[in-house]
Design a protein around this motif. Structure first.
Motif, PDB file in Angstrom:
ATOM      1  N   ARG A  76       0.727  -1.224  -0.013  1.00  0.00           N
ATOM      2  CA  ARG A  76      -0.113   0.063   0.022  1.00  0.00           C
ATOM      3  C   ARG A  76       0.849   1.262   0.146  1.00  0.00           C
ATOM      4  O   ARG A  76       0.584   2.280  -0.584  1.00  0.00           O
ATOM      5  CB  ARG A  76      -0.954   0.042   1.395  1.00  0.00           C
ATOM      6  CG  ARG A  76      -2.106   1.086   1.020  1.00  0.00           C
ATOM      7  CD  ARG A  76      -2.596   0.884   2.379  1.00  0.00           C
ATOM      8  NE  ARG A  76      -3.531  -0.182   2.809  1.00  0.00           N
ATOM      9  CZ  ARG A  76      -3.503  -0.787   4.051  1.00  0.00           C
ATOM     10  NH1 ARG A  76      -2.947   0.067   4.998  1.00  0.00           N
ATOM     11  NH2 ARG A  76      -4.103  -1.886   4.369  1.00  0.00           N
ATOM     12  N   GLY A  77       2.017   1.145   0.711  1.00  0.00           N
ATOM     13  CA  GLY A  77       2.772   2.305   0.840  1.00  0.00           C
ATOM     14  C   GLY A  77       2.726   3.479   1.560  1.00  0.00           C
ATOM     15  O   GLY A  77       1.131   3.508   2.035  1.00  0.00           O
ATOM     16  N   GLY A  78       3.434   4.248   1.987  1.00  0.00           N
ATOM     17  CA  GLY A  78       3.190   5.427   2.791  1.00  0.00           C
ATOM     18  C   GLY A  78       2.735   5.102   4.252  1.00  0.00           C
ATOM     19  O   GLY A  78       2.968   3.875   4.694  1.00  0.00           O
ATOM     20  N   LYS A  79       1.980   5.776   4.755  1.00  0.00           N
ATOM     21  CA  LYS A  79       1.273   5.801   6.161  1.00  0.00           C
ATOM     22  C   LYS A  79       0.149   4.825   5.950  1.00  0.00           C
ATOM     23  O   LYS A  79      -0.686   4.779   5.240  1.00  0.00           O
ATOM     24  CB  LYS A  79       0.808   7.117   6.721  1.00  0.00           C
ATOM     25  CG  LYS A  79       1.981   7.914   7.431  1.00  0.00           C
ATOM     26  CD  LYS A  79       1.440   8.978   8.290  1.00  0.00           C
ATOM     27  CE  LYS A  79       2.693   9.522   8.869  1.00  0.00           C
ATOM     28  NZ  LYS A  79       2.251  10.561   9.921  1.00  0.00           N
ATOM     29  N   SER A  80       0.335   3.855   6.857  1.00  0.00           N
ATOM     30  CA  SER A  80      -0.790   2.965   6.940  1.00  0.00           C
ATOM     31  C   SER A  80      -1.595   2.925   8.233  1.00  0.00           C
ATOM     32  O   SER A  80      -0.693   2.897   9.147  1.00  0.00           O
ATOM     33  CB  SER A  80      -0.290   1.463   6.783  1.00  0.00           C
ATOM     34  OG  SER A  80      -0.528   0.922   5.478  1.00  0.00           O
ATOM     35  N   TYR A  81      -2.768   2.940   8.502  1.00  0.00           N
ATOM     36  CA  TYR A  81      -3.379   3.014   9.539  1.00  0.00           C
ATOM     37  C   TYR A  81      -3.823   1.578   9.498  1.00  0.00           C
ATOM     38  O   TYR A  81      -4.515   0.661   8.735  1.00  0.00           O
ATOM     39  CB  TYR A  81      -4.839   3.816   9.457  1.00  0.00           C
ATOM     40  CG  TYR A  81      -4.210   5.165   9.509  1.00  0.00           C
ATOM     41  CD1 TYR A  81      -3.677   5.781  10.743  1.00  0.00           C
ATOM     42  CD2 TYR A  81      -4.321   6.059   8.623  1.00  0.00           C
ATOM     43  CE1 TYR A  81      -3.129   7.166  10.908  1.00  0.00           C
ATOM     44  CE2 TYR A  81      -3.574   7.294   8.504  1.00  0.00           C
ATOM     45  CZ  TYR A  81      -3.356   7.771   9.861  1.00  0.00           C
ATOM     46  OH  TYR A  81      -2.798   9.006   9.527  1.00  0.00           O
TER      47      TYR A  81
END
Ligand code: ATP
Length: 195
Positions: A76-81
């Motif tokens: 998904r990349g980047g920040k994941s919640y």
């Protein structure tokens, strides 16, 4: 219903404290599967000297030989919640009861996580203390949001090690015996990580 354990982290690198925590809950709760999810970029704290995602996946395979290592957050990349990740996992594993494994530092900040109350409708949180002396968990208690909700705090004896400490030991060329799986250390040395 089958039981799925979910253990997310930066795993930079994965150490014995991680493996011990996960193994403890696999045995204690009779989990049928364990999903280890290295995060792309941690939403809760800044990652210093973050090793490449592929290296962290490979190290997780060595540190958790019996688990499934998921690239769901890395892809998904980047920040994941966590909430978004759990929604995906629920779709992938509709017939499983979900158990989300965390250390005490994460538990204490849980009420500030994105959609924490929705998360509590989806999983049982499984937590254990990270430190014996000055345990914040004992002083502060669990966050109010749990209030009778699905939480298991285990009496597992704390094993005080962090990835930060491991990276420092490696940088100064010191031994990580007893703190890091020898296969993970061999991988780190071969790839020249954390120098
Ligand atoms: P860093 O030192 O780089 O911040 P870390 O050692 O805290 O890393 P993470 O990958 O951020 O490791 O942790 C992933 C999960 O494992 C978190 O829920 C964390 O609370 C838990 N955890 C990490 N180390 C331990 C430990 N020694 N005992 C119990 N839980 C731990």
């Amino acid at each position: 219903m089958s039981k799925l354990g979910i253990f997310g982290g930066t795993f930079n690198p994965p150490h014995i404290g991680h493996a011990r925590l996960a193994e403890h809950f696999v045995e204690k709760l009779g989990l049928d599967r364990l999903l280890v999810i290295p995060t792309a970029q941690p939403p809760h704290k800044e990652a210093k000297e973050l090793a490449d995602s592929n290296d962290r996946i490979n190290m997780c395979m060595l540190a958790f030989p019996d688990a499934l290592i998921s690239d769901i957050e890395i892809a998904r990349g980047g920040k994941s919640y966590t909430y978004d990740t759990l929604c995906e996992i629920k779709e992938l594993y509709p017939d499983y009861e979900l158990y989300f494994i965390i250390g005490s530092d994460m538990l204490l900040s849980f009420d500030r996580w994105y959609k924490s109350s929705e998360i509590l409708d989806m999983v049982t949180i499984c937590a254990a203390d990270r430190q014996e002396e000055n345990s914040l968990l004992k002083v502060q208690g669990v966050p109010k949001c749990f209030d009778g909700k699905r939480l298991i705090v285990s009496e597992l004896m704390p094993f005080e090690v962090s990835s930060t400490e491991i990276r420092e030991l490696i940088k100064s060329g010191e031994s990580t015996d007893g703190l890091l799986d020898p296969a993970v250390r061999a991988y780190i040395d071969e790839r020249g990580l954390y120098r």
